[in-house]
Scaffold this motif. Structure first.
Motif, PDB file in Angstrom:
ATOM      1  N   ALA A  46      54.184  45.075  32.217  1.00 24.37           N
ATOM      2  CA  ALA A  46      53.810  43.437  31.508  1.00 24.37           C
ATOM      3  C   ALA A  46      53.118  42.837  32.420  1.00 24.37           C
ATOM      4  N   ILE A  47      53.176  43.265  33.773  1.00 22.31           N
ATOM      5  CA  ILE A  47      51.993  42.813  34.577  1.00 22.31           C
ATOM      6  C   ILE A  47      51.202  43.344  34.783  1.00 22.31           C
ATOM      7  N   ALA A  48      51.072  44.494  34.183  1.00 22.59           N
ATOM      8  CA  ALA A  48      49.556  45.152  33.819  1.00 22.59           C
ATOM      9  C   ALA A  48      48.272  44.653  32.625  1.00 22.59           C
ATOM     10  N   LEU A  49      49.807  44.122  31.589  1.00 19.84           N
ATOM     11  CA  LEU A  49      49.117  43.567  30.637  1.00 19.84           C
ATOM     12  C   LEU A  49      48.307  42.544  30.634  1.00 19.84           C
ATOM     13  N   LEU A  50      49.417  41.050  31.795  1.00 12.46           N
ATOM     14  CA  LEU A  50      48.782  40.462  31.751  1.00 12.46           C
ATOM     15  C   LEU A  50      47.199  40.187  32.914  1.00 12.46           C
ATOM     16  N   LEU A  51      47.178  41.361  34.088  1.00 14.31           N
ATOM     17  CA  LEU A  51      46.262  41.464  34.493  1.00 14.31           C
ATOM     18  C   LEU A  51      45.121  41.918  33.571  1.00 14.31           C
ATOM     19  N   ARG A  52      45.300  42.760  33.369  1.00 10.13           N
ATOM     20  CA  ARG A  52      44.256  43.490  32.349  1.00 10.13           C
ATOM     21  C   ARG A  52      43.837  42.563  31.259  1.00 10.13           C
ATOM     22  N   SER A  53      44.446  41.738  30.507  1.00  6.69           N
ATOM     23  CA  SER A  53      44.186  40.078  29.548  1.00  6.69           C
ATOM     24  C   SER A  53      43.020  39.341  30.682  1.00  6.69           C
ATOM     25  N   ALA A  54      43.532  38.642  31.707  1.00 11.18           N
ATOM     26  CA  ALA A  54      42.852  38.114  32.768  1.00 11.18           C
ATOM     27  C   ALA A  54      41.682  38.370  33.005  1.00 11.18           C
ATOM     28  N   LEU A  55      41.707  39.920  33.533  1.00 13.98           N
ATOM     29  CA  LEU A  55      39.939  40.529  33.618  1.00 13.98           C
ATOM     30  C   LEU A  55      38.875  40.429  32.349  1.00 13.98           C
ATOM     31  N   ALA A  56      40.284  40.905  31.588  1.00 10.90           N
ATOM     32  CA  ALA A  56      38.900  40.472  30.749  1.00 10.90           C
ATOM     33  C   ALA A  56      38.437  38.790  30.275  1.00 10.90           C
ATOM     34  N   LEU A  57      39.282  38.159  30.353  1.00 13.46           N
ATOM     35  CA  LEU A  57      39.451  36.715  29.650  1.00 13.46           C
ATOM     36  C   LEU A  57      37.140  36.010  31.048  1.00 13.46           C
ATOM     37  N   ALA A  58      37.507  36.926  32.135  1.00 10.21           N
ATOM     38  CA  ALA A  58      36.964  36.443  32.926  1.00 10.21           C
ATOM     39  C   ALA A  58      36.840  36.936  34.491  1.00 10.21           C
ATOM     40  N   ASP A  59      35.586  36.972  34.850  1.00 13.36           N
ATOM     41  CA  ASP A  59      36.227  37.529  36.346  1.00 13.36           C
ATOM     42  C   ASP A  59      35.958  36.634  37.520  1.00 13.36           C
ATOM     43  N   PRO A  60      37.176  37.493  38.908  1.00 15.78           N
ATOM     44  CA  PRO A  60      37.256  37.128  39.507  1.00 15.78           C
ATOM     45  C   PRO A  60      35.970  36.005  40.171  1.00 15.78           C
ATOM     46  N   PRO A  61      35.731  35.460  40.405  1.00 19.16           N
ATOM     47  CA  PRO A  61      36.970  34.331  41.211  1.00 19.16           C
ATOM     48  C   PRO A  61      38.231  33.648  39.544  1.00 19.16           C
ATOM     49  N   TRP A  62      37.096  33.494  38.697  1.00 16.70           N
ATOM     50  CA  TRP A  62      38.069  32.716  37.263  1.00 16.70           C
ATOM     51  C   TRP A  62      39.387  33.470  37.813  1.00 16.70           C
ATOM     52  N   THR A  63      39.377  34.652  37.954  1.00 19.88           N
ATOM     53  CA  THR A  63      40.525  35.573  37.636  1.00 19.88           C
ATOM     54  C   THR A  63      41.444  34.156  38.478  1.00 19.88           C
ATOM     55  N   VAL A  64      41.577  34.142  39.730  1.00 21.16           N
ATOM     56  CA  VAL A  64      43.045  33.277  40.142  1.00 21.16           C
ATOM     57  C   VAL A  64      43.214  32.408  39.618  1.00 21.16           C
ATOM     58  N   ALA A  65      42.422  31.081  39.020  1.00 16.71           N
ATOM     59  CA  ALA A  65      42.922  30.019  37.961  1.00 16.71           C
ATOM     60  C   ALA A  65      43.766  30.498  37.400  1.00 16.71           C
ATOM     61  N   VAL A  66      43.056  32.084  36.536  1.00 16.75           N
ATOM     62  CA  VAL A  66      43.890  32.145  35.164  1.00 16.75           C
ATOM     63  C   VAL A  66      45.618  32.292  35.422  1.00 16.75           C
ATOM     64  N   LEU A  67      45.446  33.479  36.778  1.00 20.42           N
ATOM     65  CA  LEU A  67      46.751  33.130  37.427  1.00 20.42           C
ATOM     66  C   LEU A  67      48.013  32.872  38.196  1.00 20.42           C
ATOM     67  N   GLY A  68      47.004  32.097  38.249  1.00 23.92           N
ATOM     68  CA  GLY A  68      47.959  30.247  39.157  1.00 23.92           C
ATOM     69  C   GLY A  68      48.091  29.255  37.718  1.00 23.92           C
ATOM     70  N   ALA A  69      47.288  28.953  36.780  1.00 24.22           N
ATOM     71  CA  ALA A  69      47.766  28.190  35.619  1.00 24.22           C
ATOM     72  C   ALA A  69      49.300  28.947  34.880  1.00 24.22           C
ATOM     73  N   VAL A  70      48.983  30.479  35.020  1.00 25.26           N
ATOM     74  CA  VAL A  70      50.179  32.031  34.403  1.00 25.26           C
ATOM     75  C   VAL A  70      51.397  30.914  34.865  1.00 25.26           C
ATOM     76  N   CYS A  71      51.085  31.383  36.674  1.00 18.78           N
ATOM     77  CA  CYS A  71      52.471  31.176  37.638  1.00 18.78           C
ATOM     78  C   CYS A  71      52.956  29.725  38.021  1.00 18.78           C
ATOM     79  N   LEU A  72      52.156  28.672  37.818  1.00 24.00           N
ATOM     80  CA  LEU A  72      52.264  27.650  37.873  1.00 24.00           C
ATOM     81  C   LEU A  72      54.123  26.507  36.683  1.00 24.00           C
ATOM     82  N   PRO A  73      53.941  27.244  35.561  1.00 29.31           N
ATOM     83  CA  PRO A  73      54.609  27.066  35.052  1.00 29.31           C
ATOM     84  C   PRO A  73      55.859  26.964  34.640  1.00 29.31           C
TER      85      PRO A  73
END
Length: 279
Positions: free
Chosen positions: A188-215
């Motif tokens: 499940a985490i591999a799917l999340l990371l791969r999708s986040a990296l498909a959306l945007a390269d770092p450092p934007w990936t950090v923002a995506v993962l932060g938005a995922v953890c916050l809720p």
């Protein structure tokens, strides 16, 4: 006991003093050394993990000096990027799907907490991946470079975290009939990371993962998720940060971002799945 909760009490000095005194009285034992310092073990485990990660980062940085640049004619990979509005929308909508998936799998798998995280990360990752497929506007080619072995990187990063935690904090050995939950959580985490990296390269990936953890802690406080997640989410965020740090240095050594996904999946899933309560 003051200033502790049901996890911190395990590492409080007074906890160990009271337990040792009770055992001494029950066994009529008079030890030569009565001082028990639980915090020393915690500090030693934490310092061991920091040292292991520093050694790993140093080794990756050294490898980056030997990385071979991209050569013409190699097989290209695609770096996908989406408009900022799509990225922001995905970061807000995907956690809603994750909350629904967490609620569903928490009632379907034998461990409510692990089941919730598996459903949350899997549904969030699937939603992010779907947005990446629909909204891709830039498919510029990047040349594939020879980097580190994804398997070696995954083993090294996971060992640098899991071994010190096991030796200094708590057992991280898979046990019982539910050990396979580690594999499901890692997928499940591999799917999340791969999708986040498909959306945007770092450092934007950090923002995506932060938005995922916050809720997660918000949902836990509101009663929409298991309450224990309010305590676990900072741990998950710290593990994601460790992964991003190591993956960033590995990138300098020529390892593509997508090859670091197994390392991130294991380094987050293993400590979380083995230390969460089973029910």
């Amino acid at each position: 006991m003051p200033l502790v909760e049901h996890v911190g009490v395990l590492y409080a000095d007074r906890t160990h003093h009271e337990a040792a005194r009770w055992l001494d009285q029950a066994l009529n034992h008079d030890p030569e050394r009565r001082v028990i310092a639980a915090k020393q073990r915690v500090a030693a485990g934490g310092l061991s993990m920091v040292g292991a990660l520093l050694l790993l980062v140093a080794a990756l940085a050294w490898s980056s000096r030997r990385a071979t640049p991209a050569t013409a004619g190699s097989h290209p990979v695609r770096i996908h990027r989406v408009p900022l509005a799509w990225l922001a929308g995905a970061a807000m909508v995907a956690p809603l799907a994750g909350l629904a998936g967490g609620w569903l799998l928490a009632r379907s798998l034998p461990s409510a907490l692990c089941g919730y995280l598996i459903g949350y990360f899997a549904f969030t990752g699937a939603t992010l991946g779907a947005v990446a497929l629909m909204a891709t506007v830039d498919g510029r080619a990047a040349e594939r470079r020879r980097g580190l072995s994804w398997l070696a990187l995954a083993v090294a990063v996971t060992a640098a975290v899991v071994v010190p935690v096991h030796l200094g904090l708590t057992s991280t050995l898979p046990h019982g009939p539910r050990w396979w939950l580690i594999a499901l959580l890692a997928l499940a985490i591999a799917l999340l990371l791969r999708s986040a990296l498909a959306l945007a390269d770092p450092p934007w990936t950090v923002a995506v993962l932060g938005a995922v953890c916050l809720p997660l802690p918000v949902a836990a406080v509101a009663g929409l998720a298991p309450g224990f997640l309010a305590l676990v989410t900072p741990l998950i965020g710290a593990l994601f940060a460790i992964y991003l740090l190591v993956a960033g240095v590995a990138r300098l050594a020529g390892t593509p971002w997508w090859q670091t996904v197994p390392a991130g999946a294991l380094v987050v899933a293993w400590p979380v799945a083995t230390t969460l309560p089973l029910t």
